[in-house]
Design an enzyme around this catalytic site. Structure first.
Site, PDB file in Angstrom:
ATOM      1  N   ILE A  20     -73.540  84.373 -29.267  1.00 39.69           N
ATOM      2  CA  ILE A  20     -73.522  85.706 -29.720  1.00 39.69           C
ATOM      3  C   ILE A  20     -72.195  85.722 -30.298  1.00 39.69           C
ATOM      4  CG2 ILE A  20     -73.643  88.008 -29.138  1.00 39.69           C
ATOM      5  CD1 ILE A  20     -76.269  86.897 -28.609  1.00 39.69           C
ATOM      6  N   HIS A  21     -72.354  86.047 -31.850  1.00 39.59           N
ATOM      7  CA  HIS A  21     -70.932  86.228 -32.329  1.00 39.59           C
ATOM      8  C   HIS A  21     -70.823  87.345 -33.539  1.00 39.59           C
ATOM      9  CE1 HIS A  21     -72.853  83.650 -35.183  1.00 39.59           C
ATOM     10  NE2 HIS A  21     -71.790  83.945 -36.093  1.00 39.59           N
TER      11      HIS A  21
END
Ligand code: UD1
Length: 388
Positions: A208-209
């Site tokens: 997740i970024h």
């Protein structure tokens, strides 16, 4: 006779997989003089150098070393430095890939010097202009001369935006070329890294970024709660991008995660295992053996579709609708209940992509370079004419 001078640009992690197969093809064709530029948008070894190694890419001929900064400063700095490179090489064509700031900056620079731009992965649209990538995609496509699409939605989007048909080429997905090229290597790799403790235990893999998921502490805290709930079904490997890791300390459950015992002797339910960014082959192997991905990455939605691994995308939209249409990818936002329900279904089996998208066959880069060969006439003068 002078060769056709091509500057190919990479800058951030997802660019490497998309460009490597094109560089390989260009190097096989004697009419091209191929040069590689690395803008340095990503600069950590783990975000850059290891990908050159895994993908067998040549060292860059030009390193612009821009590093991290605000969008405006980073984009402007890439433009300034890339213009100098263009003035030195006098390319006949610039190739950019994807939707990162380096893609936008180098396209604008080239087109203002009168150099045609080829865009790999053109036409994808999330229709969400709050995403920096959506702006990069729209601007790059509006100035590109050769637009290479990965899925039919890309072609339709470009037509709707008034791009002439003869500029659009549906060629498939060069990132899948890299996957096909490298996949056969993963079983020969020594059993080190996280995979060595798996031993048949089912697990989920997460990355997740996106700024929308990690920059706001409330959103990031929800993401971590979701991963905690998911880990009650199966342990979670959470591969953290520097942007994400930098922010974990700012939230309570993230702080707890950073301080948790991370000894990787075996994996247990109820636990999230924080991992640093992984090399390409290492990540491919971990992905290929996982029960499901929980991600907000664009590329992973495509890779899981190709590998027929269930993917839950923690976003409300995707610029890659084929991955949804084929049934392997589902948009779940940050809705914990839906996510847990999907993970339970996945554990029972019967979830996955129903097919492979057209032309995702490992030969997209060949098609790209065939088009370039037929569309780029051998230069008669040594200098492209600058605009204005
Ligand atoms: C960029 C792309 C995004 C892509 C992602 C893949 C843009 C607008 N975004 O986002 O589309 O999905 O790459 O990784 O181009 N940092 C490091 N080391 C590095 C690079 C970055 O520590 O090698 C840290 C820095 O603190 C930096 C932050 O990560 O400020 C974000 O990096 P940046 O390149 O600005 O954007 P990404 O989030 O990586």
């Amino acid at each position: 006779m002078r060769k056709i001078h091509i500057l190919s640009v990479v800058g951030a992690r997802p660019n490497f997989m998309k460009m490597a197969p094109i560089l390989r093809q260009l190097s096989k064709r004697p009419e091209f003089a191929s040069y590689l530029v690395h803008t340095g948008q990503h600069y950590d070894d783990a975000m850059s150098r290891v990908f050159f190694r895994d993908l067998g890419m040549p060292d860059a001929d030009f390193n612009l070393n821009v590093g991290s900064a605000s969008h405006a400063v980073q984009t402007a700095e890439i433009m300034k430095r890339f213009e100098e490179t263009c003035n030195q090489v006098k390319p006949d064509l610039v190739i950019v890939a994807g939707d990162v700031n380096s893609t936008l900056a180098c396209s604008l620079t080239a087109v203002k010097l009168g150099v045609p731009v080829a865009h790999i992965e053109a036409g994808l649209r999330s229709f969400d202009r709050s995403m920096p990538e959506e702006i990069n995609r729209i601007v790059t496509d509006s100035v590109a001369a050769h637009l290479f699409t990965t899925e039919e939605s890309g072609t339709h989007n470009l037509r709707r935006e008034g791009i002439a048909d003869d500029k659009i080429h549906f060629v498939g997905n060069t990132m899948i070329d890299s996957l096909v090229h490298c996949y056969k290597l993963i079983d020969e790799m020594p059993l080190n890294g996280p995979i060595r403790v798996v031993n048949g235990t089912p697990y989920f893999l997460s990355t997740i970024h996106r700024p929308s998921n990690v920059d706001d502490p409330n959103q990031l805290s929800r993401v971590i709660s979701i991963l905690e709930s998911a880990s009650e079904i199966a342990p979670v490997f959470f591969v953290t991008h520097p942007r994400t890791r930098n922010r974990l300390r700012s939230i309570k459950n993230g702080d707890r995660l950073m301080d948790a015992d991370q000894s990787l002797d075996r994996i247990n339910r109820g636990l999230i295992y924080l991992l640093p960014p992984l090399p390409y082959l290492e990540f491919l192997r971990l992905m290929s053996k996982s029960k499901a991905l929980l991600t907000d990455s664009g590329g992973i939605q495509e890779e899981t579709t190709f590998l027929r691994i269930p993917c839950l995308t923690l976003r409300n939209n995707t610029e890659r609708p084929i991955t949804i249409e084929l049934g392997g990818n589902k948009l779940v936002g940050l809705d914990c209940q839906t996510i847990i329900c999907c993970l339970e279904q996945i554990m029972e089996g019967g979830w996955g992509s129903r097919g492979t998208p057209p032309l995702w066959d490992g030969h997209a880069a060949e098609r790209v370079v065939n088009v370039l060969q037929s569309r780029c006439p051998l230069p008669t003068s040594s200098t492209p004419t600058p605009l204005g």
